[in-house]
Write an enzyme that holds these catalytic residues in place. Sequence first.
Site, PDB file in Angstrom:
ATOM      1  N   HIS A 128       2.392   6.862  -7.631  1.00  0.00           N
ATOM      2  CA  HIS A 128       2.515   6.890  -6.167  1.00  0.00           C
ATOM      3  C   HIS A 128       2.916   5.528  -5.611  1.00  0.00           C
ATOM      4  CE1 HIS A 128       0.483   6.764  -2.047  1.00  0.00           C
ATOM      5  NE2 HIS A 128       1.571   7.477  -1.886  1.00  0.00           N
ATOM      6  N   HIS A 177      -5.348   5.633  -3.718  1.00  0.00           N
ATOM      7  CA  HIS A 177      -5.052   6.840  -2.923  1.00  0.00           C
ATOM      8  C   HIS A 177      -5.533   8.112  -3.610  1.00  0.00           C
ATOM      9  CE1 HIS A 177      -2.106   3.768  -1.563  1.00  0.00           C
ATOM     10  NE2 HIS A 177      -2.654   4.109  -0.420  1.00  0.00           N
TER      11      HIS A 177
END
Length: 172
Positions: A101, A120
Amino acid sequence: MTDLSRRNFIKVGGGVAAAGATAVIPGQVMARSNEQAVGATVLPYPVKSLGNAKKIPINKAVSFTYPDESSPCTMIRMGYPVPGGVGPDKDIVAYSTMCAHMGCPLAYDASSRNFKCPCHFSVFDSEKEGQMVTGQATENLPVIQLSYNSDNDTVSAIAVDGLIYGRQANIL
């Protein structure tokens, strides 16, 4: 002398421009392409020995870098055969440990056998070729391809399947 029509002039001029105006003779373009391996689909990955298969602890993350010093990776001996596994029991796998990510460093959770991102909350499955399970990531982890030499029981990193986060190419 050949009469050059406007149409042929544009064809030739467009071809030269498309080739970057570096070569006009097709034979010279082919020869230069072969020498530089332009557009090669197999990158020149180094072979890096990672140790003896039987000495790798089961379900413990073993850190290393590959294909260069700025690429953190983890190797795990699962204890049973898994897809993509190498070694005498087909149970050794390795992954890049930069989250797909945003590149945060991943941590291996031995109880769930997953890689977890503290930034995250993406989760990747170590038993299923680094498949993204949940979270913000949209891609699986890059798999470090391993080879096993049964003559001396060694495992080596030989390539990367997938693009390491933040790079345009895995080989710098």
